[in-house]
Design a protein around this motif. Sequence first.
Motif, short mmCIF file in Angstrom:
data_model
loop_
_atom_site.label_atom_id
_atom_site.label_comp_id
_atom_site.label_asym_id
_atom_site.label_seq_id
_atom_site.Cartn_x
_atom_site.Cartn_y
_atom_site.Cartn_z
N SER A 194 0.81 -1.23 0.00
CA SER A 194 0.00 0.00 0.00
C SER A 194 0.84 1.27 0.00
O SER A 194 0.30 2.37 -0.02
N LYS B 294 -5.66 -11.03 -4.72
CA LYS B 294 -5.91 -11.39 -6.12
C LYS B 294 -7.37 -11.30 -6.54
O LYS B 294 -7.67 -11.00 -7.70
N LYS B 295 -8.29 -11.56 -5.61
CA LYS B 295 -9.68 -11.76 -6.01
C LYS B 295 -10.66 -10.71 -5.51
O LYS B 295 -11.84 -10.78 -5.84
N THR B 296 -10.22 -9.77 -4.70
CA THR B 296 -11.17 -8.82 -4.12
C THR B 296 -10.91 -7.38 -4.57
O THR B 296 -9.79 -7.03 -4.99
N LYS B 297 -11.93 -6.57 -4.43
CA LYS B 297 -11.83 -5.15 -4.78
C LYS B 297 -10.84 -4.43 -3.87
O LYS B 297 -10.03 -3.62 -4.35
N GLY C 198 -8.28 -5.66 -2.47
CA GLY C 198 -6.93 -6.04 -2.87
C GLY C 198 -6.43 -5.19 -4.02
O GLY C 198 -5.28 -4.72 -4.01
N ARG C 199 -7.28 -4.96 -5.01
CA ARG C 199 -6.90 -4.12 -6.15
C ARG C 199 -6.66 -2.67 -5.70
O ARG C 199 -5.77 -1.99 -6.21
N GLU C 200 -7.44 -2.23 -4.73
CA GLU C 200 -7.27 -0.86 -4.22
C GLU C 200 -5.97 -0.71 -3.43
O GLU C 200 -5.35 0.36 -3.45
N TYR D 23 -3.15 -2.27 -4.11
CA TYR D 23 -2.11 -2.09 -5.14
C TYR D 23 -2.21 -0.70 -5.76
O TYR D 23 -1.19 -0.07 -6.08
N ALA D 24 -3.43 -0.21 -5.93
CA ALA D 24 -3.64 1.08 -6.59
C ALA D 24 -3.06 2.23 -5.79
O ALA D 24 -2.34 3.07 -6.34
N ASN E 27 3.81 -9.98 -3.86
CA ASN E 27 2.84 -11.07 -3.88
C ASN E 27 3.14 -12.08 -2.78
O ASN E 27 4.22 -12.07 -2.19
#
Length: 326
Positions: free
Chosen positions: A66, A183-186, A188-190, A192-193, A266
Amino acid sequence: MNSKSKKKSFFKSYEFMLLCVVVVLMVVLSIVTQGKFIKPDNLIDVITSYSAYGIITVGCLFVIISGGIDISFMAVGAVAQYLAALYMLNNGGNFVIIYVISIVTGMVLGFGNAILVNKLKVPTLIITIATMNIIYGLIMKLSGGVRLHGFPKWFSQKTDVSLFCVAVGTLVVVLILAGFILKKTKIGREIYAIGGNMEAAKRCGVNVLKVHMFVYGFAGAMAGLGALVKCYLSQQAATEALYGNEMDVLSMVVLGGVSLSGGKGNIFGTVLGIILIGILSNGMILMGVSSYWQKLVIGIVILISFCITGWRVERIAKKEQKGEAI
């Protein structure tokens, strides 16, 4: 990306290189220690011993992805461990209750870090160093530094099977959960963002405070859980039990190839980092190497890892610049 492309990218990845290093190191240590290292009992002991730090490392990974760095996780773990131990001594309980106590305590302290990080707008390293000292100071003052032991039979009567199941089983569950989240959740993507580019993430509608609360809360929960596993292995709770091991955990994450600037990292790489530190330490103990030399060797390995990671990041940046120019 098709399966062939995935295979090619994996064989060129840092994780594949690290996997090769782990395999070669295991072979070398097996030869040097005349087979002592590769014995099943020793390997199980290594995995069990490092499972507590592995759990804490997973929480640390989330923070670094993050874009932050948390130094307070060992202090958070110490508080969670101590409160769970006090509950056991005064009320008995069971594994479910003390797991909940450790996780919730760590999570609450992690939320405090998240709020400070989000509102003060200063480097996370400074904030978490401050909270680490505050937490350690308070727990030492309130506990008087007294070590807790003499736990109920359900917690103190251990077997090789129960040790492996509690320590390694908890680590495996944490790794699966963490991998799923990233890998699979919103969320999680946030994570990384905001680690890759916080301002761009804000413009895309990402709630940074929410992500910070999740990340630092998760890191606190993992610190509490890892500290409880450490308590089970050692059969004592002490405020200073985890103190001074912050760099060991950070080194596991760094060796796993995570970018300290955020946005990359990862679970697989982190697992390899945990394994590498574990087998390095155990191998040197079997060889009779002094603890001072152990720190030196691990420090050199971390430095090399930093150099390789920096070189990879610079090479990727140059490729992207060439692509943009074309």
